[in-house]
Design an enzyme around this catalytic site. Structure first.
Site, PDB file in Angstrom:
ATOM      1  N   HIS A   1       2.303   3.424  -8.961  1.00 39.42           N
ATOM      2  CA  HIS A   1       2.131   1.986  -9.229  1.00 39.42           C
ATOM      3  C   HIS A   1       3.330   1.461 -10.019  1.00 39.42           C
ATOM      4  CE1 HIS A   1      -1.761   2.359  -7.528  1.00 39.42           C
ATOM      5  NE2 HIS A   1      -2.311   3.002  -8.539  1.00 39.42           N
TER       6      HIS A   1
ATOM      7  N   ASP B   1       0.823  -1.208   0.000  1.00 40.86           N
ATOM      8  CA  ASP B   1       0.000   0.000   0.000  1.00 40.86           C
ATOM      9  C   ASP B   1       0.862   1.265   0.000  1.00 40.86           C
ATOM     10  OD1 ASP B   1      -2.361   1.416   0.017  1.00 40.86           O
ATOM     11  OD2 ASP B   1      -2.757   1.139   2.154  1.00 40.86           O
TER      12      ASP B   1
ATOM     13  N   LEU C   1      10.565 -20.604  -4.314  1.00 46.80           N
ATOM     14  CA  LEU C   1       9.613 -19.695  -3.659  1.00 46.80           C
ATOM     15  C   LEU C   1       8.281 -19.788  -4.378  1.00 46.80           C
ATOM     16  CD1 LEU C   1       9.228 -17.141  -1.666  1.00 46.80           C
ATOM     17  CD2 LEU C   1       9.541 -15.780  -3.727  1.00 46.80           C
TER      18      LEU C   1
HETATM   19  C1  IPE Z   1      -5.532  -2.648  -0.062  1.00 48.58           C
HETATM   20  O1  IPE Z   1      -5.159  -1.318  -0.232  1.00 48.58           O
HETATM   21  C2  IPE Z   1      -5.456  -3.345  -1.381  1.00 48.58           C
HETATM   22  C3  IPE Z   1      -4.131  -3.510  -1.936  1.00 48.58           C
HETATM   23  C4  IPE Z   1      -2.999  -3.146  -1.394  1.00 48.58           C
HETATM   24  C5  IPE Z   1      -4.072  -4.163  -3.198  1.00 48.58           C
HETATM   25  P1  IPE Z   1      -6.264  -0.171  -0.409  1.00 48.58           P
HETATM   26  O2  IPE Z   1      -5.500   1.101  -0.568  1.00 48.58           O
HETATM   27  O3  IPE Z   1      -7.216  -0.523  -1.485  1.00 48.58           O
HETATM   28  O4  IPE Z   1      -7.009  -0.228   0.992  1.00 48.58           O
HETATM   29  P2  IPE Z   1      -7.855   0.865   1.769  1.00 48.58           P
HETATM   30  O5  IPE Z   1      -8.863   1.392   0.811  1.00 48.58           O
HETATM   31  O6  IPE Z   1      -6.895   1.935   2.186  1.00 48.58           O
HETATM   32  O7  IPE Z   1      -8.421   0.133   2.927  1.00 48.58           O
HETATM   33  C1  IPE Z   2      -1.571   0.313  -3.326  1.00 48.17           C
HETATM   34  O1  IPE Z   2      -1.397   1.666  -3.371  1.00 48.17           O
HETATM   35  C2  IPE Z   2      -1.858  -0.289  -4.686  1.00 48.17           C
HETATM   36  C3  IPE Z   2      -3.251  -0.685  -4.894  1.00 48.17           C
HETATM   37  C4  IPE Z   2      -4.173  -0.681  -3.976  1.00 48.17           C
HETATM   38  C5  IPE Z   2      -3.616  -1.133  -6.221  1.00 48.17           C
HETATM   39  P1  IPE Z   2      -2.611   2.685  -3.367  1.00 48.17           P
HETATM   40  O2  IPE Z   2      -2.984   2.976  -4.776  1.00 48.17           O
HETATM   41  O3  IPE Z   2      -3.701   2.221  -2.495  1.00 48.17           O
HETATM   42  O4  IPE Z   2      -1.923   3.969  -2.731  1.00 48.17           O
HETATM   43  P2  IPE Z   2      -2.503   4.963  -1.642  1.00 48.17           P
HETATM   44  O5  IPE Z   2      -3.008   4.133  -0.510  1.00 48.17           O
HETATM   45  O6  IPE Z   2      -3.603   5.725  -2.303  1.00 48.17           O
HETATM   46  O7  IPE Z   2      -1.342   5.821  -1.258  1.00 48.17           O
HETATM   47 MG    MG Z   3      -4.096   2.398  -0.521  1.00 48.33          MG
END
Ligand code: IPE
Ligand code: IPE
Ligand code: MG
Length: 238
Positions: free
Chosen positions: A32, A15, A126
């Site tokens: 990303h 995240d 792995l």
């Molecule tokens: C959880 O992250 C999903 C992934 C890392 C793929 P999100 O960014 O979607 O989660 P919330 O919305 O902060 O809970």
């Molecule tokens: C995690 O990063 C990747 C996915 C959930 C696909 P985010 O896109 O949720 O990044 P933040 O949480 O908005 O910083």
């Molecule tokens: Mg996120």
């Protein structure tokens, strides 16, 4: 340095990509893209440390509710990641499985996923599970449906439906529960990830944003894990 117990199965909620990009005044997809390098770091770090299973949360069912432009950037990156890394993964002895509802992927995404699973099928070092279009509640509901079908067919009795029967129908059945869960970017929630499997998993939350994650971060998490006392509801042996 890693003389203590090594977690056999590590799961990571990757995240913070969006915040990493915002900090640089870049559009979210740049975060990303930067996160792909961190996936490589996690895989190589896991191999070096002797971790057997690495389960990465890459895209949730709920993430389908993001803007279409972000979703398509993520799907493009998935295909790009697979095209770029498949040979390397194979060479490293990594076996890839994709867990989640792959029917929602584009045809290109689906065939990339099938390709990486096929080409890495011989990997012994792995197991890398990529959770894509994954929902833990959806996974549990799916398991319930499979068991209900067996009861209706008469191949299973109602009394056979116990914890083990449910566990065996989860996508993660071949690998067992994670020993260590890492979440980056400081959020203190599970966001519908492995709700069943994490019952006794050690949690490690780091403020590091996913694109900045590297082997060092993984090592720190493992060192922290080694200081934990896992009790599983019992009392400490003295
Ligand atoms: C959880 O992250 C999903 C992934 C890392 C793929 P999100 O960014 O979607 O989660 P919330 O919305 O902060 O809970
Ligand atoms: C995690 O990063 C990747 C996915 C959930 C696909 P985010 O896109 O949720 O990044 P933040 O949480 O908005 O910083
Ligand atoms: Mg996120």
């Amino acid at each position: 340095m890693l003389s203590g117990p090594i977690p056999r199965h590590v799961a990571i909620i990757m995240d913070g990509n969006g915040r990493w990009a915002s900090e640089r005044r870049l559009p979210r997809p740049f975060g990303h893209r930067a996160g792909m390098k961190a996936v490589r770091e996690a895989v190589e770090g896991a191999i070096d440390a002797g971790v057997a299973v690495l389960t990465l949360f890459a895209f949730s069912e709920e993430n389908w509710n993001r803007p279409a432009t972000e979703i398509s950037a993520l799907m493009d990156l998935l295909e790009e990641y697979i095209a770029k890394e498949v040979a390397e993964l194979k060479g490293q002895g990594v076996r890839v499985h994709v867990l989640g509802d792959r029917t929602r992927l584009t045809p290109g995404g689906r065939s990339a996923v099938e390709q990486v699973e096929r080409e890495t099928a011989g990997g012994q070092k792995l197991s890398l599970n990529l959770c894509i279009s994954y929902s833990s509640r959806g996974e549990i509901a799916h398991a319930a449906r499979l068991l209900a079908e067996e009861v209706l067919k008469g191949t299973k009795q109602l009394e056979d439906i116990d914890e083990e029967a449910i566990r065996a129908k989860l996508y993660t059945a071949p690998w067992g529960d994670p020993d260590l869960l890492i979440r980056t970017s400081g959020e203190q929630r599970l966001s519908n990830f492995l709700l069943w499997q994490l019952a006794y998993t050690e949690l490690y939350i780091t403020p590091v944003l996913w694109p900045d994650f590297n082997r060092r971060t993984l090592l720190e998490a493992i060192l922290d894990y080694q200081r934990r006392e896992r009790r599983f509801g019992k009392v400490t042996a003295s």
